[in-house]
Design a protein around this motif. Structure first.
Motif, PDB file in Angstrom:
ATOM      1  N   ILE A   6      -2.843   3.777   5.367  1.00 55.67           N
ATOM      2  CA  ILE A   6      -2.314   2.512   4.790  1.00 55.67           C
ATOM      3  C   ILE A   6      -2.008   2.209   6.317  1.00 55.67           C
ATOM      4  CG2 ILE A   6      -0.604   1.271   4.174  1.00 55.67           C
ATOM      5  CD1 ILE A   6      -3.337   1.732   2.665  1.00 55.67           C
ATOM      6  N   ILE A   7      -1.234   3.177   7.262  1.00 54.01           N
ATOM      7  CA  ILE A   7      -0.156   2.733   8.261  1.00 54.01           C
ATOM      8  C   ILE A   7      -1.633   2.353   9.103  1.00 54.01           C
ATOM      9  CG2 ILE A   7       1.255   3.883  10.236  1.00 54.01           C
ATOM     10  CD1 ILE A   7       2.503   5.731   7.297  1.00 54.01           C
ATOM     11  N   ALA A   8      -1.977   3.177   9.525  1.00 54.70           N
ATOM     12  CA  ALA A   8      -3.319   2.760  10.431  1.00 54.70           C
ATOM     13  C   ALA A   8      -3.794   2.137   9.991  1.00 54.70           C
ATOM     14  CB  ALA A   8      -4.630   4.791  10.119  1.00 54.70           C
ATOM     15  N   GLY A   9      -4.011   1.306   8.597  1.00 54.13           N
ATOM     16  CA  GLY A   9      -5.043  -0.107   8.739  1.00 54.13           C
ATOM     17  C   GLY A   9      -5.676  -0.100   8.329  1.00 54.13           C
ATOM     18  N   ASP A  10      -5.965   1.067   7.327  1.00 52.08           N
ATOM     19  CA  ASP A  10      -7.544   1.235   6.586  1.00 52.08           C
ATOM     20  C   ASP A  10      -7.393   1.846   5.289  1.00 52.08           C
ATOM     21  OD1 ASP A  10      -9.583   2.948   5.966  1.00 52.08           O
ATOM     22  OD2 ASP A  10     -10.169   4.074   7.448  1.00 52.08           O
ATOM     23  N   TRP A  11      -7.962   0.874   4.676  1.00 56.05           N
ATOM     24  CA  TRP A  11      -7.785   1.108   3.350  1.00 56.05           C
ATOM     25  C   TRP A  11      -9.221   1.264   1.912  1.00 56.05           C
ATOM     26  CZ3 TRP A  11      -4.028  -1.363  -0.102  1.00 56.05           C
ATOM     27  CH2 TRP A  11      -3.373  -2.435   0.289  1.00 56.05           C
ATOM     28  N   ARG A  12      -9.724   1.902   2.777  1.00 60.78           N
ATOM     29  CA  ARG A  12     -11.198   2.300   1.969  1.00 60.78           C
ATOM     30  C   ARG A  12     -10.570   3.653   1.369  1.00 60.78           C
ATOM     31  NH1 ARG A  12     -14.611   3.381   7.713  1.00 60.78           N
ATOM     32  NH2 ARG A  12     -12.973   3.934   8.208  1.00 60.78           N
ATOM     33  N   GLY A  13      -9.844   4.229   1.826  1.00 61.11           N
ATOM     34  CA  GLY A  13      -9.744   6.096   1.041  1.00 61.11           C
ATOM     35  C   GLY A  13      -8.891   5.029   0.047  1.00 61.11           C
ATOM     36  N   VAL A  14      -7.896   4.241  -0.366  1.00 61.08           N
ATOM     37  CA  VAL A  14      -6.700   4.022  -1.467  1.00 61.08           C
ATOM     38  C   VAL A  14      -8.315   3.463  -1.955  1.00 61.08           C
ATOM     39  CG1 VAL A  14      -5.008   2.140  -1.784  1.00 61.08           C
ATOM     40  CG2 VAL A  14      -5.465   3.614   0.070  1.00 61.08           C
ATOM     41  N   GLU A  15      -9.382   2.421  -1.923  1.00 63.58           N
ATOM     42  CA  GLU A  15     -10.022   1.684  -2.391  1.00 63.58           C
ATOM     43  C   GLU A  15     -11.132   2.101  -3.212  1.00 63.58           C
ATOM     44  OE1 GLU A  15     -11.819  -0.810   0.364  1.00 63.58           O
ATOM     45  OE2 GLU A  15     -10.289  -2.846   0.098  1.00 63.58           O
ATOM     46  N   ALA A  16     -11.880   3.874  -2.623  1.00 59.12           N
ATOM     47  CA  ALA A  16     -12.424   4.715  -3.235  1.00 59.12           C
ATOM     48  C   ALA A  16     -12.031   5.413  -4.189  1.00 59.12           C
ATOM     49  CB  ALA A  16     -12.701   5.461  -2.474  1.00 59.12           C
ATOM     50  N   SER A  17     -10.252   5.671  -3.896  1.00 60.12           N
ATOM     51  CA  SER A  17      -9.307   6.532  -5.003  1.00 60.12           C
ATOM     52  C   SER A  17      -9.235   5.918  -6.505  1.00 60.12           C
ATOM     53  CB  SER A  17      -7.849   6.542  -4.507  1.00 60.12           C
ATOM     54  OG  SER A  17      -7.285   5.506  -4.561  1.00 60.12           O
ATOM     55  N   GLY A  18      -9.700   4.634  -6.554  1.00 60.97           N
ATOM     56  CA  GLY A  18      -8.726   4.243  -8.112  1.00 60.97           C
ATOM     57  C   GLY A  18      -7.598   4.015  -8.292  1.00 60.97           C
ATOM     58  N   GLY A  59       0.855  -1.309  -0.363  1.00 61.05           N
ATOM     59  CA  GLY A  59       0.041   0.237   0.671  1.00 61.05           C
ATOM     60  C   GLY A  59       0.758   1.348  -0.358  1.00 61.05           C
ATOM     61  N   LEU A  60       1.785   1.891   1.205  1.00 68.31           N
ATOM     62  CA  LEU A  60       2.621   2.520   0.675  1.00 68.31           C
ATOM     63  C   LEU A  60       3.563   2.288  -0.689  1.00 68.31           C
ATOM     64  CD1 LEU A  60       4.149   2.302   4.586  1.00 68.31           C
ATOM     65  CD2 LEU A  60       2.434   4.071   3.791  1.00 68.31           C
ATOM     66  N   ARG A  61       4.098   1.416  -1.259  1.00 69.95           N
ATOM     67  CA  ARG A  61       3.981   1.333  -2.398  1.00 69.95           C
ATOM     68  C   ARG A  61       3.820   2.537  -3.273  1.00 69.95           C
ATOM     69  NH1 ARG A  61       7.373   1.398   0.568  1.00 69.95           N
ATOM     70  NH2 ARG A  61       7.435   2.922   0.528  1.00 69.95           N
ATOM     71  N   LEU A  62       2.029   1.425  -3.517  1.00 72.10           N
ATOM     72  CA  LEU A  62       1.233   1.894  -4.116  1.00 72.10           C
ATOM     73  C   LEU A  62       0.852   3.859  -4.104  1.00 72.10           C
ATOM     74  CD1 LEU A  62      -1.369   1.653  -6.167  1.00 72.10           C
ATOM     75  CD2 LEU A  62      -2.560   0.901  -4.287  1.00 72.10           C
ATOM     76  N   CYS A  63       1.036   4.266  -2.825  1.00 71.50           N
ATOM     77  CA  CYS A  63       0.579   5.544  -2.662  1.00 71.50           C
ATOM     78  C   CYS A  63       1.422   6.215  -2.324  1.00 71.50           C
ATOM     79  CB  CYS A  63      -0.211   5.692  -1.458  1.00 71.50           C
ATOM     80  SG  CYS A  63      -1.312   5.104  -1.290  1.00 71.50           S
ATOM     81  N   LEU A  64       2.678   6.458  -2.353  1.00 71.34           N
ATOM     82  CA  LEU A  64       3.868   7.206  -2.414  1.00 71.34           C
ATOM     83  C   LEU A  64       5.109   6.955  -3.678  1.00 71.34           C
ATOM     84  CD1 LEU A  64       4.685   6.553   1.100  1.00 71.34           C
ATOM     85  CD2 LEU A  64       3.219   8.198   0.187  1.00 71.34           C
ATOM     86  N   ASP A  65       4.784   5.803  -4.118  1.00 76.34           N
ATOM     87  CA  ASP A  65       6.166   5.360  -5.198  1.00 76.34           C
ATOM     88  C   ASP A  65       5.053   5.128  -6.381  1.00 76.34           C
ATOM     89  OD1 ASP A  65       8.299   5.951  -3.177  1.00 76.34           O
ATOM     90  OD2 ASP A  65       8.087   4.011  -3.054  1.00 76.34           O
ATOM     91  N   TRP A  66       4.419   4.754  -7.115  1.00 77.14           N
ATOM     92  CA  TRP A  66       3.202   4.165  -8.088  1.00 77.14           C
ATOM     93  C   TRP A  66       2.683   5.724  -8.621  1.00 77.14           C
ATOM     94  CZ3 TRP A  66       1.918  -1.993  -7.184  1.00 77.14           C
ATOM     95  CH2 TRP A  66       3.150  -2.335  -6.343  1.00 77.14           C
ATOM     96  N   PRO A  67       2.497   6.589  -7.798  1.00 74.45           N
ATOM     97  CA  PRO A  67       1.998   7.442  -8.968  1.00 74.45           C
ATOM     98  C   PRO A  67       3.196   8.326 -10.054  1.00 74.45           C
ATOM     99  CG  PRO A  67       1.444   7.439  -6.326  1.00 74.45           C
ATOM    100  CD  PRO A  67       2.521   6.599  -6.789  1.00 74.45           C
ATOM    101  N   ALA A  68       3.991   8.732  -9.898  1.00 72.61           N
ATOM    102  CA  ALA A  68       5.052   8.681 -10.032  1.00 72.61           C
ATOM    103  C   ALA A  68       4.425   8.489 -12.156  1.00 72.61           C
ATOM    104  CB  ALA A  68       6.208   9.469  -9.144  1.00 72.61           C
ATOM    105  N   LEU A  69       4.493   7.535 -10.932  1.00 72.32           N
ATOM    106  CA  LEU A  69       4.744   6.874 -12.927  1.00 72.32           C
ATOM    107  C   LEU A  69       3.759   6.667 -14.026  1.00 72.32           C
ATOM    108  CD1 LEU A  69       5.258   2.963 -11.679  1.00 72.32           C
ATOM    109  CD2 LEU A  69       7.191   4.481 -12.250  1.00 72.32           C
ATOM    110  N   ILE A  70       2.364   7.393 -13.910  1.00 70.62           N
ATOM    111  CA  ILE A  70       1.354   8.325 -14.124  1.00 70.62           C
ATOM    112  C   ILE A  70       1.040   9.429 -14.052  1.00 70.62           C
ATOM    113  CG2 ILE A  70       0.257   5.583 -14.155  1.00 70.62           C
ATOM    114  CD1 ILE A  70      -1.404   7.038 -11.941  1.00 70.62           C
TER     115      ILE A  70
END
Length: 238
Positions: free
Chosen positions: A112-124, A89-100
């Motif tokens: 993600i660090i707090a264990g909550d994936w709802r925001g990531v899943e909703a973000s697409g 999740g951290l790689r997805l949020c912090l590193d992979w966005p630069a690729l797109i």
């Protein structure tokens, strides 16, 4: 040589691994009392420390002919799986966005660090990364985002030797230990990053197909080594 552990150079023939010095803690375990292996591994590893520690404890238990209580083992496996999901999740949020062409999603990373994936899943965000990923690399990113962990295994191939395997953030982690009189006589750690950048690994072949720094960045993020790395822009071909 100082700097990133892995340096990628751009050449007319494609990207290549110009420098690779992946640290390995296995030599520091020689002579250590067997019961301290797990604790030592957690202290020595900044990434995937739960996975490294549990693999060490499982290997030692197998070498000593002991079992880990099922409830205790299941709880530790759950921690390892949560650690792996958090790292992805951290790689997805912090590193992979630069690729797109997007900025790091720091707020989502905090969730993600707090264990909550709802925001990531909703973000697409994951879907956007997969949609833009090079076709050859898309299965690697998809496996990282959606792959199910393989059940852990521990066994003793010979007296005094223990082997443990489990799934960490970047793939299968294998520890092997040989004990003598309650202490570590020899130890090997077969980690995903070292394996992929080793002689028989797939990192070199993936990079050889890259002729632009951006292509090399996609390949490196797909492989996702657990050490610092850099693409040498000065050597990029026109």
């Amino acid at each position: 040589m100082t700097g990133p552990a892995i340096r990628i150079a751009m050449t007319p023939a494609g990207a290549r691994i110009a420098h690779c010095a992946i640290p390995n803690a296995q030599g520091l375990l020689i002579g250590l009392p067997a019961i301290k292996v797990g604790q030592a591994l957690r202290r020595l590893h900044g990434i995937c420390r739960e996975a490294q520690g549990l693999a060490g404890e499982m290997a030692v238990a197998a070498a000593m002919g002991k079992a880990i209580a099922p409830d205790d083992l299941n709880q530790r496996i759950e921690r390892v799986q949560a650690e792996a999901r958090r790292e992805t999740g951290l790689r997805l949020c912090l590193d992979w966005p630069a690729l797109i062409g997007e900025a790091p999603q720091t707020e989502l990373a905090r969730e993600i660090i707090a264990g909550d994936w709802r925001g990531v899943e909703a973000s697409g965000l994951a879907a956007r990364v997969l949609a833009h990923a090079p076709e050859a690399l898309r299965p690697i990113f998809a496996a990282r985002l959606n792959g199910a962990p393989v059940a852990p295994d521990m066994h003793s191939p010979e007296p005094g030797m223990g082997v443990a395997e489990l799934t960490c953030a970047r793939g299968r982690l294998i520890h092997r230990v040989w004990l003598h009189k309650g202490r570590v006589r020899a130890y090997t750690i077969d980690a995903p990053t070292a394996r992929r950048f080793g002689t028989d690994g797939d990192a070199a072949a993936l990079l050889a197909q890259c002729h632009r720094a951006q292509e090399a960045a996609w390949a490196m993020q797909a492989v996702d080594p657990c050490v610092d790395w850099a693409v040498d822009m000065a050597m990029e071909t026109a």
